[in-house]
Design a protein around this motif. Structure first.
Motif, PDB file in Angstrom:
ATOM      1  N   ALA A 172       0.833  -1.209   0.000  1.00 12.29           N
ATOM      2  CA  ALA A 172       0.000   0.000   0.000  1.00 12.29           C
ATOM      3  C   ALA A 172       0.867   1.258   0.000  1.00 12.29           C
ATOM      4  O   ALA A 172       0.581   2.223  -0.722  1.00 12.29           O
ATOM      5  CB  ALA A 172      -0.928  -0.013   1.217  1.00 12.29           C
ATOM      6  N   ALA A 173       1.929   1.247   0.805  1.00  8.85           N
ATOM      7  CA  ALA A 173       2.824   2.406   0.866  1.00  8.85           C
ATOM      8  C   ALA A 173       3.539   2.603  -0.465  1.00  8.85           C
ATOM      9  O   ALA A 173       3.690   3.743  -0.940  1.00  8.85           O
ATOM     10  CB  ALA A 173       3.843   2.224   1.989  1.00  8.85           C
ATOM     11  N   TYR A 174       3.964   1.504  -1.076  1.00 11.76           N
ATOM     12  CA  TYR A 174       4.672   1.596  -2.363  1.00 11.76           C
ATOM     13  C   TYR A 174       3.758   2.218  -3.422  1.00 11.76           C
ATOM     14  O   TYR A 174       4.171   3.130  -4.162  1.00 11.76           O
ATOM     15  CB  TYR A 174       5.130   0.210  -2.800  1.00 11.76           C
ATOM     16  N   ALA A 175       2.509   1.758  -3.479  1.00  4.83           N
ATOM     17  CA  ALA A 175       1.571   2.301  -4.475  1.00  4.83           C
ATOM     18  C   ALA A 175       1.316   3.786  -4.210  1.00  4.83           C
ATOM     19  O   ALA A 175       1.294   4.601  -5.149  1.00  4.83           O
ATOM     20  CB  ALA A 175       0.264   1.512  -4.433  1.00  4.83           C
ATOM     21  N   PHE A 176       1.142   4.139  -2.945  1.00  6.63           N
ATOM     22  CA  PHE A 176       0.887   5.545  -2.603  1.00  6.63           C
ATOM     23  C   PHE A 176       2.081   6.416  -2.985  1.00  6.63           C
ATOM     24  O   PHE A 176       1.931   7.471  -3.616  1.00  6.63           O
ATOM     25  CB  PHE A 176       0.605   5.660  -1.105  1.00  6.63           C
ATOM     26  N   LEU A 177       3.280   5.988  -2.624  1.00  5.44           N
ATOM     27  CA  LEU A 177       4.481   6.784  -2.884  1.00  5.44           C
ATOM     28  C   LEU A 177       4.792   6.873  -4.373  1.00  5.44           C
ATOM     29  O   LEU A 177       5.195   7.930  -4.870  1.00  5.44           O
ATOM     30  CB  LEU A 177       5.673   6.187  -2.126  1.00  5.44           C
ATOM     31  N   ARG A 178       4.603   5.772  -5.094  1.00  4.58           N
ATOM     32  CA  ARG A 178       4.868   5.821  -6.537  1.00  4.58           C
ATOM     33  C   ARG A 178       3.833   6.677  -7.252  1.00  4.58           C
ATOM     34  O   ARG A 178       4.163   7.400  -8.206  1.00  4.58           O
ATOM     35  CB  ARG A 178       4.878   4.398  -7.119  1.00  4.58           C
ATOM     36  N   ASN A 179       2.585   6.584  -6.831  1.00  2.83           N
ATOM     37  CA  ASN A 179       1.561   7.459  -7.419  1.00  2.83           C
ATOM     38  C   ASN A 179       1.883   8.926  -7.145  1.00  2.83           C
ATOM     39  O   ASN A 179       1.735   9.788  -8.017  1.00  2.83           O
ATOM     40  CB  ASN A 179       0.180   7.113  -6.860  1.00  2.83           C
ATOM     41  N   LEU A 180       2.326   9.199  -5.928  1.00  2.46           N
ATOM     42  CA  LEU A 180       2.730  10.565  -5.589  1.00  2.46           C
ATOM     43  C   LEU A 180       3.927  10.999  -6.430  1.00  2.46           C
ATOM     44  O   LEU A 180       3.968  12.133  -6.945  1.00  2.46           O
ATOM     45  CB  LEU A 180       3.066  10.638  -4.100  1.00  2.46           C
ATOM     46  N   GLU A 181       4.894  10.119  -6.572  1.00  2.07           N
ATOM     47  CA  GLU A 181       6.081  10.419  -7.381  1.00  2.07           C
ATOM     48  C   GLU A 181       5.676  10.801  -8.803  1.00  2.07           C
ATOM     49  O   GLU A 181       6.182  11.777  -9.375  1.00  2.07           O
ATOM     50  CB  GLU A 181       6.993   9.197  -7.382  1.00  2.07           C
ATOM     51  N   HIS A 182       4.754  10.051  -9.379  1.00  2.00           N
ATOM     52  CA  HIS A 182       4.301  10.363 -10.734  1.00  2.00           C
ATOM     53  C   HIS A 182       3.611  11.716 -10.789  1.00  2.00           C
ATOM     54  O   HIS A 182       3.815  12.494 -11.734  1.00  2.00           O
ATOM     55  CB  HIS A 182       3.355   9.255 -11.228  1.00  2.00           C
ATOM     56  N   ARG A 183       2.801  12.013  -9.786  1.00  2.00           N
ATOM     57  CA  ARG A 183       2.076  13.287  -9.813  1.00  2.00           C
ATOM     58  C   ARG A 183       3.024  14.472  -9.640  1.00  2.00           C
ATOM     59  O   ARG A 183       2.776  15.555 -10.192  1.00  2.00           O
ATOM     60  CB  ARG A 183       0.978  13.266  -8.751  1.00  2.00           C
ATOM     61  N   LEU A 184       4.102  14.279  -8.891  1.00  2.00           N
ATOM     62  CA  LEU A 184       5.122  15.326  -8.804  1.00  2.00           C
ATOM     63  C   LEU A 184       5.750  15.569 -10.174  1.00  2.00           C
ATOM     64  O   LEU A 184       6.066  16.710 -10.542  1.00  2.00           O
ATOM     65  CB  LEU A 184       6.204  14.924  -7.789  1.00  2.00           C
ATOM     66  N   MET A 185       5.931  14.501 -10.935  1.00  2.00           N
ATOM     67  CA  MET A 185       6.536  14.616 -12.260  1.00  2.00           C
ATOM     68  C   MET A 185       5.536  15.126 -13.303  1.00  2.00           C
ATOM     69  O   MET A 185       5.918  15.780 -14.275  1.00  2.00           O
ATOM     70  CB  MET A 185       7.101  13.265 -12.685  1.00  2.00           C
ATOM     71  N   TYR A 186       4.255  14.801 -13.092  1.00  2.00           N
ATOM     72  CA  TYR A 186       3.232  15.244 -14.045  1.00  2.00           C
ATOM     73  C   TYR A 186       3.160  16.773 -14.125  1.00  2.00           C
ATOM     74  O   TYR A 186       2.816  17.330 -15.171  1.00  2.00           O
ATOM     75  CB  TYR A 186       1.847  14.729 -13.639  1.00  2.00           C
ATOM     76  N   ILE A 187       3.461  17.441 -13.026  1.00  7.70           N
ATOM     77  CA  ILE A 187       3.278  18.899 -12.992  1.00  7.70           C
ATOM     78  C   ILE A 187       4.032  19.569 -14.132  1.00  7.70           C
ATOM     79  O   ILE A 187       3.456  20.342 -14.905  1.00  7.70           O
ATOM     80  CB  ILE A 187       3.737  19.479 -11.637  1.00  7.70           C
ATOM     81  N   ASP A 188       5.319  19.231 -14.263  1.00  4.39           N
ATOM     82  CA  ASP A 188       6.104  19.965 -15.264  1.00  4.39           C
ATOM     83  C   ASP A 188       7.101  19.077 -15.990  1.00  4.39           C
ATOM     84  O   ASP A 188       8.104  19.567 -16.501  1.00  4.39           O
ATOM     85  CB  ASP A 188       6.838  21.128 -14.590  1.00  4.39           C
ATOM     86  N   ASP A 189       6.842  17.747 -16.018  1.00  2.00           N
ATOM     87  CA  ASP A 189       7.736  16.806 -16.704  1.00  2.00           C
ATOM     88  C   ASP A 189       9.159  16.920 -16.182  1.00  2.00           C
ATOM     89  O   ASP A 189      10.129  16.877 -16.943  1.00  2.00           O
ATOM     90  CB  ASP A 189       7.706  17.037 -18.219  1.00  2.00           C
ATOM     91  N   GLN A 190       9.280  17.094 -14.861  1.00  2.00           N
ATOM     92  CA  GLN A 190      10.590  17.176 -14.233  1.00  2.00           C
ATOM     93  C   GLN A 190      10.846  15.912 -13.411  1.00  2.00           C
ATOM     94  O   GLN A 190       9.930  15.376 -12.789  1.00  2.00           O
ATOM     95  CB  GLN A 190      10.669  18.398 -13.304  1.00  2.00           C
ATOM     96  N   GLN A 191      12.095  15.451 -13.424  1.00  6.28           N
ATOM     97  CA  GLN A 191      12.455  14.287 -12.618  1.00  6.28           C
ATOM     98  C   GLN A 191      12.676  14.750 -11.170  1.00  6.28           C
ATOM     99  O   GLN A 191      13.766  15.148 -10.791  1.00  6.28           O
ATOM    100  CB  GLN A 191      13.722  13.614 -13.145  1.00  6.28           C
ATOM    101  N   THR A 192      11.643  14.672 -10.385  1.00  9.21           N
ATOM    102  CA  THR A 192      11.733  15.142  -9.004  1.00  9.21           C
ATOM    103  C   THR A 192      10.955  14.214  -8.085  1.00  9.21           C
ATOM    104  O   THR A 192       9.920  13.657  -8.479  1.00  9.21           O
ATOM    105  CB  THR A 192      11.204  16.576  -8.852  1.00  9.21           C
ATOM    106  N   GLN A 193      11.496  14.023  -6.900  1.00  6.47           N
ATOM    107  CA  GLN A 193      10.781  13.287  -5.854  1.00  6.47           C
ATOM    108  C   GLN A 193      10.654  14.133  -4.593  1.00  6.47           C
ATOM    109  O   GLN A 193      10.357  13.609  -3.516  1.00  6.47           O
ATOM    110  CB  GLN A 193      11.513  11.969  -5.518  1.00  6.47           C
TER     111      GLN A 193
END
Length: 912
Positions: A355-376
Motif C-alpha cells: 500500500a505504501a509503495y503504491a501511494f508513494l509511486r503514485n505521488l512520485e508520478h504526480r510530482l513529475m506530471y506537474i512539469d515533466d521534471q524528474q523530481t521526488q
C-alpha cells in the motif's frame, strides 16, 4: 480541428472526457502545454483515452512515421513520447488505470524507443563500416541493459533511464576499405543511441540517459565487451553494484551470455547474510547525503521512502536468490508477494509495504506530471501543493500530508525491523556493565584470578576449563587468520555466547559446544553475519548445542540450517505434509534438468525438516511418538517426490507415470523412525510391458544412488534393500505377482515377521493396495503354533548370540527383555492369531497391537499395559542416548529392571 481552449469553452455541461481534460490541465502544466501546442495530440487523446497505449500501438506509430535520417528519428521518438505520456497522465489522474499500467506503459515506451534507436543507427553505421563480427566470424549486436526501474519494468514517467551497453566478442567490421574494431563500432553506436534519446530538440527529449552505472562509472569505456564486464565484476565489483544488478535486464540485443555471466556476481550460491550489512551501510550513506543536502522531504531517498521498500525486498533477494532462483525476479511488488508466499515476510507487513509503495509511486508520478521534471521532492509552495493534493484526491495539503506521513512511518518501522537498524548485533544487555564484563572475558584483559571468579559467578562449574578454551580460541590460527570484517563479527558474537551459555543449566557444555560450532563455520563470513544480525538465532543455537552434541554436530555439518532458526513462527508450527509435498515438488520442477541441484535441494529439505523437529523436541514440545510420525511422514514425502523427479529425468522410460511402488519395512514401515534411521525398503512393479523389468531395475538403481550419494549437501538417507525377495542375491525389483508367490511359497518366517511392519510408501497406489492384500493373505495363513514358536525363538537366539551382554549394563535394544523382544512378541502373536482375528493384520504399530491383543484376550491386559510402558520408556531412553551422541544403547541394569521384568514375564507367558 479544435484547439484545447475552444474544446473546453464550447460546452456548458462538460462530458466525462471534458471534465477529465479539465482535471488533467489543472494538475499537469506539462500536459496543458502539449495540448495547446498540438491539436492532433488532443484529437488522439479524445479518440483513445479509454484504451491503454500498448506496445503494438507504439510500434504502429513508429512504423507510420517517415524516419529517414537522425532528425526524423528524433522527431518520431519524441512525438511518440508526447502521445504516450499524455494518455498515461490523463488515464492515471482520472483513475482509468492503476500504477502497474503506468509503470508497464512507460517501460514499454523506453524499450521500443531504445530498440528503434539501436536498429536505425546500427544500419546507418553498417553502411559505412560494414557489419561487426567476432574473430571467429559470429555476427555481433549491441546489448543494452536496463538498470533500476527500467530493469524492473517500473519506470517513472519523467525518469531517466540507467543503461549499460555491451557486446559479446572482440573483432572488426566487414568493410575492408573502411574497417574499424568492434570496440570503435559500438562506441560510435552507443553515442548515437544516447543522442537519439537524450538530446533536447524543439520536441523535447525521449529519456534522459544515465550511463554512470557501467564499470568505472563515467571514467570507464562506454561499451565494454562481455569478457571485460565479467572480469570487472569478478575483480572490482562492489556491493552496491550487486544491488544495482538485481534489476539489470537486457532490453535490446542478445540476452543469454550477459545474463549468465553476471548471475554469479549478483546471487551467491549460499545464503548471503553479509548483504544485510552491505545494504544497511549503503542506506546510511544515502541518508548522510539526504541530511547534508536537506532532502528529508524526498519521497524516494528520505526515511520511509521508496528506496527503503526496495531495499527490504532486495535484501532477501541478495541473501537467498542464489539458493532460491525464484527470487531472481525484478519487480518490487512481485518480490514482496513472493516473500509473503514463502513465509519470509508476514502478510500484514507485505500488505502495508504494498500500500505504501503504491501511494508513494503514485505521488512520485504526480510530482513529475506537474512539469515533466524528474523530481521526488515535496513542493514547498502553496500552488504546487494544491495541485498535488487534488491529484492525490485529497481535500487539502494537510490531510494529504497526514496520510503520507502514516505510510512513511510504517515503511520506516518495517525497514528498521528488517535491518535491525537500532542495534544490528546487540541486545539490551550490551549497554550494561555486565556487557563490559563479557567483552573483557573474551578480550582476555582481566587478571586470570579475576576472570576465573567472574566465570564462576556467572555459573560456569569449571571456570578454569572455560577460560582456557576461550584463550585457545582467541589465539588460534583459525580466529587470527579471519578477514578483518569476520573477526569483528566474531568479536561481537563471543561476549553474547559467554552471556547466553551461562544461562543454560549445563553452561560449561553449552559454551564448549558452541565454540566448536563457531570454529567450524567461522570461515564462512555469511554465517557469522547471520548470527551477528539475529541474536535470537544465536540464543537458539546455544540452546540446541547445550541440549545435544548430535545437534551441535548436525549444525556444524549443515550450517546452512542456521537460516531455519530465524523465524519462530515457522520453526515451531505443526508441519503440513501435503503442503510440504507440493512445495518440494515445485522446487524439483523448478530445478528440472539440473540433477545435482535437485539432489542438494532434496537434502536441504530433509535437513531443514529434521532441524525444525529437533528444535521442538529439545524444547519439550514434541512427544516421541509424534516425533517419529513426523520423521516417518517426512521420509514418505521425500520418497514420493523423489520417485516422480527421478522418473521424469529418465531417457529410457516407456510410459509417463511408472507402475512402480516403494514399500517401507522396519522403522519406516511402522512409523518409528529416529533422526539417524536408515530406510528399509523394497521395490515392486505391476507392468506387462516386455521391457518393464529392465526399465524398473535401472529406475530402482537410480533411486538407490539418489539416496545414498554423498553430495555437497550431505547424504539423503542410507537405504537397506536386504528385505527384498531372496535378500542381497535377489532381483532389485520384483513384480507384485512374483512377490506374492515368493511370500506364499518360499519366504522364511522372519520375512513374514517383517511383513507385520511393512506398508506402501510411494508410487502407484494400486500396487500399494495389491501389496496390502498380499500382506493380509500371508499373515492370515494357518500356522502351527509350536512350529512358529520354535522358528521365532531360534531366530531370536541367533540375534542375541551376536550381541554379547556387558556386565552390569543393559542394552535396551538387543538384550533379553529389551526392544527386540517386544517386537518379536508382537510379530509372533500377529502371525499366530491373524487367521482367527483378521484385524491383527493392520500395521498399527507395536503399542496399538499390544492393546489390541489384550482386548482380544490373547494376552493379559495388565501384562500388555506393563509392556507398553516398558516399550515407550525404552524408546525414550534410546532417543535420549542418541541425542547425546552415544553410539550404543546401554544403561545401568538397575535403572530399567522393572521394564526388563515386564517384558521377560510376557515372553515367558507366550513362549514357555
Amino acid at each position: 480541428m479544435l484547439t484545447l481552449d475552444k474544446y473546453l469553452s464550447q460546452t456548458q455541461a462538460p462530458t466525462r472526457f471534458e471534465a477529465g481534460l479539465q482535471h488533467l490541465v489543472y494538475c499537469s502544466l506539462y500536459a496543458g502545454r502539449l495540448l495547446a501546442k498540438d491539436a492532433s495530440i488532443l484529437e488522439d487523446l479524445l479518440q483513445n483515452h479509454a484504451q491503454t497505449y500498448t506496445l503494438e500501438s507504439m510500434q504502429h506509430f513508429l512504423s507510420a512515421a517517415k524516419i529517414n535520417d537522425e532528425v526524423t528519428l528524433k522527431k518520431a521518438l519524441r512525438q511518440l513520447r508526447q502521445r504516450v505520456l499524455l494518455r498515461i497522465i490523463y488515464r492515471d489522474l482520472n483513475q482509468l488505470c492503476d500504477l502497474n499500467e503506468v509503470m508497464q506503459t512507460t517501460s514499454d515506451l523506453a524499450e521500443i524507443t531504445i530498440q528503434t534507436a539501436v536498429d536505425f543507427h546500427s544500419i546507418w553505421l553498417e553502411d559505412i563500416y560494414g557489419k561487426p563480427s567476432s574473430d571467429t566470424g559470429l555476427p555481433q549486436q549491441m546489448i543494452v541493459v536496463g538498470m533500476g526501474k527500467l530493469g524492473g519494468v517500473e519506470l517513472n514517467v519523467s525518469s531517466d533511464v540507467d543503461l549499460i551497453f555491451s557486446f559479446e566478442a572482440v573483432g572488426k567490421t566487414s568493410n575492408a576499405s573502411n574497417v574499424i574494431s568492434n570496440q570503435d563500432f559500438f562506441n560510435k553506436l552507443g553515442k548515437k543511441v544516447i543522442a537519439a534519446l537524450d538530446d533536447v530538440t524543439e520536441d523535447g527529449f525521449v529519456f534522459r540517459v544515465d550511463m554512470r552505472l557501467r564499470p568505472f562509472g563515467s571514467e570507464g569505456v562506454l561499451v565494454p565487451n562481455c569478457d571485460a564486464l565479467e572480469e570487472y565484476y569478478q575483480n572490482n565489483g562492489r556491493e552496491w553494484e550487486r544491488y544495482a544488478w538485481i534489476k539489470g535486464r537486457v532490453v535490446a540485443g542478445p540476452k543469454d551470455k550477459l545474463t549468465k555471466l553476471l548471475k554469479p556476481f549478483v546471487f551467491r550460491k549460499y545464503l548471503d547474510y553479509n548483504a544485510l550489512t552491505s545494504l544497511r551501510d549503503l542506506k546510511m550513506q544515502i541518508q548522510r547525503d539526504v541530511l547534508q543536502k536537506g532532502l528529508q522531504d524526498n519521497i524516494k531517498l528520505g526515511r520511509g521512502g521508496i528506496r527503503e521498500i526496495e531495499f527490504i525486498a532486495q535484501v532477501f533477494q541478495l541473501i537467498r536468490g542464489g539458493t532460491d532462483t525464484s527470487l531472481q525476479i525484478k519487480p518490487t511488488l512481485q518480490v514482496l508477494k513472493l516473500l509473503q508466499n514463502k513465509g519470509l515476510l508476514p502478510e500484514k507487513t507485505v500488505s502495508e509495504l504494498t500500500a505504501a509503495y503504491a501511494f508513494l509511486r503514485n505521488l512520485e508520478h504526480r510530482l513529475m506530471y506537474i512539469d515533466d521534471q524528474q523530481t521526488q521532492d515535496l513542493p514547498k509552495n502553496e500552488v504546487p501543493r494544491s495541485l498535488i493534493a487534488k491529484a492525490m484526491l485529497f481535500a487539502d495539503w494537510d490531510s494529504f500530508l497526514v496520510q503520507l506521513n502514516k505510510h512513511r512511518q510504517i515503511v520506516q518501522q518495517h525497514f528498521d525491523a528488517t535491518f535491525n537498524a537500532e542495534a544490528p548485533s546487540a541486545n539490551s544487555s550490551q549497554t550494561s556493565n555486565k556487557a563490559s564484563l563479557y567483552q573483557t572475558l573474551w578480550q582476555q584483559t582481566l587478571e586470570p584470578n579475576i576472570a576465573l571468579q567472574a566465570l564462576s559467578d556467572l555459573g560456569y562449574a569449571d571456570a578454569n576449563e572455560a577460560l582456557q578454551r576461550l584463550k585457545m580460541l582467541r589465539t588460534s590460527s583459525r580466529y587470527q587468520q579471519l578477514p578483518e570484517s569476520s573477526r569483528q563479527r566474531f568479536d561481537r558474537l563471543m561476549p553474547l555466547v559467554i552471556e547466553i551459555a551461562a544461562e543454560e543449566e549445563n553452561s560449561d557444555i553449552a559454551l564448549l559446544r558452541t565454540i566448536s560450532l563457531l570454529e567450524n563455520i567461522c570461515r564462512r563470513a555469511s554465517y557469522l553475519a547471520l548470527l551477528a544480525e539475529y541474536p535470537q538465532a544465536l540464543n537458539l543455537v546455544i540452546k540446541l548445542c547445550a541440549a545435544s552434541p548430535w545437534l551441535a554436530q548436525y549444525l556444524s555439518a549443515h550450517p546452512i540450517l542456521l537460516d531455519e532458526l530465524l523465524d519462530s513462527r515457522t520453526l515451531y508450527e505443526e508441519p503440513d505434509f501435503a503442503d510440504l509435498t507440493l512445495n518440494l515438488t515445485e522446487k524439483m520442477q523448478h530445478l528440472q534438468g539440473d540433477t545435482e541441484a535437485q539432489m542438494d535441494a532434496m537434502r536441504h529439505f530433509k535437513h531443514a525438516t529434521i532441524l525444525k523437529f529437533a528444535a521442538q523436541d529439545v524444547a519439550g514440545a514434541l512427544p516421541l511418538e509424534i516425533l517419529s510420525d513426523y520423521l516417518s511422514n517426512s521420509a514418505d514425502v521425500i520418497l514420493q517426490v523423489s520417485l516422480q523427479t527421478i522418473w521424469d529425468s529418465l531417457k529410457f522410460k516407456h510410459i509417463s507415470t511408472p507402475k512402480f511402488a516403494v514399500i517401507g519395512y522396519g522403522k519406516l514401515g511402522s512409523k518409528e523412525l529416529g533422526y539417524m534411521s536408515d530406510l528399509d525398503i523394497i521395490f515392486l512393479y505391476d507392468d506387462n510391458a516386455s521391457e518393464a523389468s529392465e526399465i524398473y531395475a535401472r529406475f530402482a538403481q537410480r533411486i538407490n544412488n539418489w539416496f545414498n550419494s554423498l553430495t555437497n549437501a550431505g547424504l539423503l538417507y542410507e537405504t537397506d534393500l536386504q528385505l527384498r525377495p531372496d535378500g542381497n542375491s535377489g532381483l532389485l525389483v520384483s513384480s507384485i505377482a512374483a512377490f506374492k508367490d515368493y511370500q506364499l511359497t518360499k519366504a522364511w518366517v522372519w520375512e513374514h515377521q517383517a511383513l507385520t511392519r511393512a506398508r506402501w510408501i510411494a508410487g502407484d497406489a494400486n500396487i500399494g493396495s495389491a501389496f496390502e492384500q498380499v500382506c493380509v493373505e500371508v499373515l492370515s495363513q494357518q500356522r502351527d503354533s509350536e512350529t512358529l514358536k520354535k522358528s521365532v525363538i531360534e531366530m531370536r537366539e541367533k540375534m542375541r548370540a551376536s550381541h554379547k551382554p556387558h556386565l552390569g549394563q543393559f542394552d535396551i535394544k538387543h538384550d533379553a527383555g529389551g526392544i527386540i523382544d517386544v517386537e518379536f512378541l508382537v510379530q509372533f502373536l500377529v502371525l499366530a492369531h491373524t487367521k482367527q482375528h483378521p484385524e491383527l493384520s493392520e500395521n498399527i504399530g507395536n503399542i496399538a497391537l499390544l492393546k489390541l491383543l489384550a482386548s482380544l484376550n490373547i494376552i493379559e491386559v495388565q501384562a500388555a499395559e506393563n509392556v507398553v510402558i516398558a516399550y515407550r520408556e525404552y524408546r525414550k531412553i534410546q532417543h535420549a542416548l542418541k541425542l547425546q551422541g552415544v553410539a550404543h544403547s546401554r544403561v545401568e541394569v538397575y535403572s530399567v529392571k522393572e521394564y526388563i521384568a515386564a517384558v521377560t514375564k510376557l515372553w515367558k507367558q507366550v513362549f514357555c
